[in-house]
Design an enzyme around this catalytic site. Structure first.
Site, short mmCIF file in Angstrom:
data_model
loop_
_atom_site.label_atom_id
_atom_site.label_comp_id
_atom_site.label_asym_id
_atom_site.label_seq_id
_atom_site.Cartn_x
_atom_site.Cartn_y
_atom_site.Cartn_z
CE LYS A 30 71.95 37.25 68.07
NZ LYS A 30 70.78 38.08 68.08
CE LYS A 73 73.58 43.32 71.95
NZ LYS A 73 72.86 44.19 71.06
CE LYS A 130 70.46 44.40 63.16
NZ LYS A 130 70.32 44.64 64.60
P1 ATP Z 1 72.93 43.00 67.20
O1 ATP Z 1 74.06 42.24 66.58
O2 ATP Z 1 72.98 44.48 66.98
O3 ATP Z 1 72.63 42.60 68.61
P2 ATP Z 1 71.15 41.21 65.92
O4 ATP Z 1 71.54 40.96 64.50
O5 ATP Z 1 71.46 40.18 66.90
O6 ATP Z 1 71.67 42.62 66.37
P3 ATP Z 1 68.62 42.26 66.76
O7 ATP Z 1 68.44 43.66 66.27
O8 ATP Z 1 68.98 42.05 68.20
O9 ATP Z 1 69.63 41.46 65.84
O10 ATP Z 1 67.32 41.41 66.47
C1 ATP Z 1 66.30 41.75 65.56
C2 ATP Z 1 65.38 40.56 65.45
O11 ATP Z 1 66.02 39.53 64.69
C3 ATP Z 1 65.00 39.94 66.79
O12 ATP Z 1 63.64 39.57 66.78
C4 ATP Z 1 65.90 38.74 66.89
O13 ATP Z 1 65.34 37.73 67.67
C5 ATP Z 1 66.02 38.32 65.43
N1 ATP Z 1 67.29 37.66 65.16
C6 ATP Z 1 68.52 38.22 65.29
N2 ATP Z 1 69.48 37.36 64.92
C7 ATP Z 1 68.85 36.22 64.58
C8 ATP Z 1 69.31 34.94 64.11
N3 ATP Z 1 70.59 34.70 63.91
N4 ATP Z 1 68.39 33.99 63.83
C9 ATP Z 1 67.08 34.26 64.01
N5 ATP Z 1 66.58 35.43 64.44
C10 ATP Z 1 67.44 36.40 64.72
#
Ligand code: ATP
Ligand code: LTN
Length: 345
Positions: free
Chosen positions: A208, A126, A211
């Site tokens: 990965k 980040k 969002k």
């Molecule tokens: P940001 O982009 O704002 O960092 P994010 O989409 O990566 O958000 P988080 O809010 O950090 O998601 O994660 C919420 C949950 O979803 C966590 O438990 C994380 O491990 C899971 N998660 C996020 N992205 C993935 C993915 N691509 N595959 C599986 N699990 C995921």
């Protein structure tokens, strides 16, 4: 799973383990969040004494538009309920509504080492992404996350693989604190169910699905309508071969097979057999159809909930009350242990 449900006739209730998890309202839920985390919350919720939270304080580590954050926070609560979280049964609350999270976070930051925080992969990632705003909150994010978990005597924390390091740090903090002050905190464990999927970006399938990706074609949102879902899958990056098999190096196809398997319950081998000899175009359309049809009821429920703000507000109000009841008892124990002078009332 070695958990037992509450005894039906209530003669002797079996104590369930406490489960806690949270998600940031940093946007709408993606397919990655759904398959990697929220679907597991839904599956596990009744097996545990579950508590869920929308981590709005964590979202502040990245610059937010205030009106948008408010909208996303309520929207995230609605999305979780639409995905099947039973907010009447299990507390679902907004992190900032339970002040003990911020309070315990400060205490725990005094038990978290600079070196530990510096090793966090999410902080490094980040910081690269937000080079103009590497704030202290981004750095101490895991101390707040440890507070979220430890305030509820949590035993299991269902998260996706990318959050494992943070949960492990919460364990280390709990062990360190307990070694000085006695058994104050439960030492939690991360729980990454084997059936949870790791979903990759549709645009760059080695990364990965996230969002906060700048490229909107990289992720599918659970609230995307059918046309949008189909368009995003049609554009999904694959490879220059023509074989639908799960194999190292075929990240795009592997990702599509994983998603299809998660939604249909079919094994990868079954899917490989079903699509043998078919073209990538047909396969992408089939995955798109399956995903869009599975998401349709979630989207409908979400729309209904967003029209019934009174119900949503009632859920999060009750959730915060129930969470506070537990959190304030744990926090006052911590205050006492570390030697803070009790307030005269
Ligand atoms: P940001 O982009 O704002 O960092 P994010 O989409 O990566 O958000 P988080 O809010 O950090 O998601 O994660 C919420 C949950 O979803 C966590 O438990 C994380 O491990 C899971 N998660 C996020 N992205 C993935 C993915 N691509 N595959 C599986 N699990 C995921
Ligand atoms: N950091 C997590 C969200 C989160 C969380 C938590 C998860 C905040 N507090 C406590 C589990 C337990 C994330 O970004 N996914």
């Amino acid at each position: 799973m070695n958990e037992q449900p509450i005894n039906q006739n209530n003669s002797a209730e079996v104590k369930q383990k406490r489960m806690f998890s949270a998600i940031q309202p940093s946007g709408n839920l993606t397919l990655g969040n759904y398959l990697g985390a929220i679907k597991n919350w839904r599956i596990l919720q009744d097996e545990y004494d579950s508590i869920f939270s929308v981590a709005d304080l964590h979202a502040l580590t990245v610059r937010q538009n205030p009106a948008e954050l408010r909208k996303n926070t309520l929207g995230m609560a609605a999305s979780l309920i639409a995905c099947g979280i039973d907010a009447k049964k299990h507390p679902l609350f907004i992190q900032s509504h339970v002040a003990e999270h911020a309070e315990l976070s400060w205490i725990l930051s005094c038990f978290t080492m600079f070196g530990e925080l510096s090793r966090m992969t999410q902080f490094k990632d980040k910081s690269k992404k937000n080079a103009d705003n590497i704030n202290a909150g981004l750095f101490t994010y895991p101390s707040l996350m440890a507070a979220d978990i430890l305030l509820y005597n949590t035993e299991v924390v269902p998260v996706g693989e990318d959050q494992r390091q943070h949960v492990e740090l919460a364990r280390d903090i709990a062990i360190r604190f307990n070694s000085i002050y006695g058994d104050v905190f439960n030492v939690p464990e991360s729980f990454i169910p084997t059936y949870g999927a790791r979903v990759k970006s549709l645009a760059e399938p080695t990364k990965k699905m996230s969002k906060s990706d700048d490229n909107q074609n990289a992720y599918v949102l659970i609230l995307d309508d059918k046309d949008t879902v189909m368009r995003k899958f049609k554009r999904a990056v694959t490879d220059s071969e023509a074989e639908i098999v799960f194999r190292e190096g075929k990240d795009g196809i592997n990702n599509l097979l994983t998603i299809m398997s998660a939604f249909t319950g079919k094994s990868i081998a079954e899917l490989e057999a079903e699509f043998a000899g078919k073209g990538y175009g047909d396969f992408k359309m089939a995955v798109g159809e399956t995903v869009a049809d599975s998401l349709a009821p979630i989207r409908e429920r979400y729309d209904e909930l967003m029209k019934d703000k009174a119900y949503l507000e009632e859920c999060i109000k009750e959730g915060a009350e129930r969470a506070s009841y537990i959190a304030c008892r744990v926090l006052s124990k911590v205050y006492k242990k570390v030697g803070l002078l009790p307030r005269i009332r």
